[in-house]
Write a protein that holds these residues in place. Sequence first.
Motif, short mmCIF file in Angstrom:
data_model
loop_
_atom_site.label_atom_id
_atom_site.label_comp_id
_atom_site.label_asym_id
_atom_site.label_seq_id
_atom_site.Cartn_x
_atom_site.Cartn_y
_atom_site.Cartn_z
N LEU A 74 0.83 -1.20 0.00
CA LEU A 74 0.00 0.00 0.00
C LEU A 74 0.87 1.25 0.00
O LEU A 74 1.90 1.32 0.68
N LYS A 75 0.47 2.24 -0.79
CA LYS A 75 1.16 3.52 -0.81
C LYS A 75 0.13 4.61 -1.09
O LYS A 75 -0.96 4.34 -1.59
N TYR A 76 0.51 5.84 -0.79
CA TYR A 76 -0.38 6.97 -1.04
C TYR A 76 -0.12 7.50 -2.45
O TYR A 76 1.02 7.60 -2.89
N SER A 77 -1.22 7.83 -3.12
CA SER A 77 -1.12 8.34 -4.47
C SER A 77 -2.06 9.52 -4.63
O SER A 77 -3.11 9.59 -3.99
N THR A 78 -1.69 10.44 -5.48
CA THR A 78 -2.55 11.59 -5.78
C THR A 78 -3.03 11.47 -7.21
O THR A 78 -2.46 10.74 -8.02
N PHE A 79 -4.06 12.22 -7.52
CA PHE A 79 -4.62 12.19 -8.87
C PHE A 79 -3.63 12.80 -9.86
O PHE A 79 -2.98 13.79 -9.59
N SER A 80 -3.54 12.17 -11.06
CA SER A 80 -2.69 12.71 -12.12
C SER A 80 -3.35 12.47 -13.47
O SER A 80 -4.35 11.75 -13.58
N PHE A 81 -2.77 13.06 -14.49
CA PHE A 81 -3.28 12.89 -15.85
C PHE A 81 -3.24 11.42 -16.26
O PHE A 81 -4.07 10.96 -17.03
N GLN A 82 -2.30 10.68 -15.73
CA GLN A 82 -2.17 9.26 -16.05
C GLN A 82 -3.41 8.48 -15.61
O GLN A 82 -3.79 7.51 -16.26
N ASN A 83 -4.06 8.91 -14.53
CA ASN A 83 -5.29 8.25 -14.11
C ASN A 83 -6.35 8.32 -15.21
O ASN A 83 -7.06 7.35 -15.46
N LEU A 84 -6.45 9.48 -15.85
CA LEU A 84 -7.44 9.63 -16.93
C LEU A 84 -7.07 8.81 -18.16
O LEU A 84 -7.93 8.19 -18.78
N THR A 85 -5.79 8.82 -18.52
CA THR A 85 -5.39 8.05 -19.71
C THR A 85 -5.62 6.56 -19.49
O THR A 85 -6.06 5.86 -20.40
N GLN A 86 -5.32 6.07 -18.29
CA GLN A 86 -5.55 4.65 -18.02
C GLN A 86 -7.03 4.32 -18.05
O GLN A 86 -7.43 3.25 -18.54
N LEU A 87 -7.87 5.22 -17.57
CA LEU A 87 -9.32 5.01 -17.65
C LEU A 87 -9.78 5.00 -19.10
O LEU A 87 -10.61 4.18 -19.49
N LEU A 88 -9.22 5.89 -19.91
CA LEU A 88 -9.59 5.93 -21.33
C LEU A 88 -9.15 4.65 -22.04
O LEU A 88 -9.86 4.15 -22.92
N TYR A 89 -7.98 4.11 -21.69
CA TYR A 89 -7.56 2.82 -22.25
C TYR A 89 -8.55 1.72 -21.88
O TYR A 89 -8.92 0.89 -22.72
N LEU A 90 -8.97 1.72 -20.63
CA LEU A 90 -9.93 0.72 -20.17
C LEU A 90 -11.26 0.85 -20.92
O LEU A 90 -11.83 -0.13 -21.39
N ILE A 91 -11.75 2.07 -21.05
CA ILE A 91 -13.03 2.30 -21.74
C ILE A 91 -12.90 1.95 -23.22
O ILE A 91 -13.81 1.34 -23.79
N SER A 92 -11.78 2.30 -23.85
CA SER A 92 -11.63 1.97 -25.27
C SER A 92 -11.56 0.46 -25.48
O SER A 92 -12.11 -0.06 -26.46
N THR A 93 -10.92 -0.25 -24.56
CA THR A 93 -10.89 -1.71 -24.66
C THR A 93 -12.28 -2.30 -24.48
O THR A 93 -12.66 -3.24 -25.18
N PHE A 94 -13.04 -1.73 -23.57
CA PHE A 94 -14.42 -2.17 -23.36
C PHE A 94 -15.26 -1.92 -24.61
O PHE A 94 -16.04 -2.78 -25.03
#
Length: 185
Positions: free
Chosen positions: A113-133
Amino acid sequence: MKVTLIGIISILVAIFFLLSNYRNLLLCCAFCTPFTATSVFEFENFYIQPLHFFLLLYMIAWILESVGKGKLVIKKPNAYLVAFIFIAILSIIACLLSNRKVLVYGIGNGLKLKYSTFSFQNLTQLLYLISTFLLYCFIYDYCCYSEVNSQRIRNVIICSGVVVSFIGLYKLVAYRMHWPYDLIV
């Protein structure tokens, strides 16, 4: 913005299929699935893979055709996948709404476990997931239409695997023989 050699070929193939039968763009998507290190367009901080290029064009053509027919219909997708996408979107929203760091499992530190903050990479990874779906939904719809379409998708995926295998073998030989790899492939 830079257009790569693969990009020029992809654009020409896309134009051909858009003018003849846009559904073949889905076969291009299936073929390009393993080619994640290639790009059509390269920008300063990111690039567009052939899979996403063909998928975007397919989606636009599909939406235009569906609106022209007056119905926007796709086969019912797997409920578990829909739930997974929904939870992924909710997690991004929760991360955005939270002003503090979020506790996540990190791959880089041995799944601790580690602490993470929101970044642009979070959105790109979500877009990859949605595009694969979306790719899954379109291929599922395409394959449900006829057994011939299912066989086409299978054949394209097999051909793609063969091409990737030959590229891998060439890379191995090129490495051993000190031949240029990136200039040719």
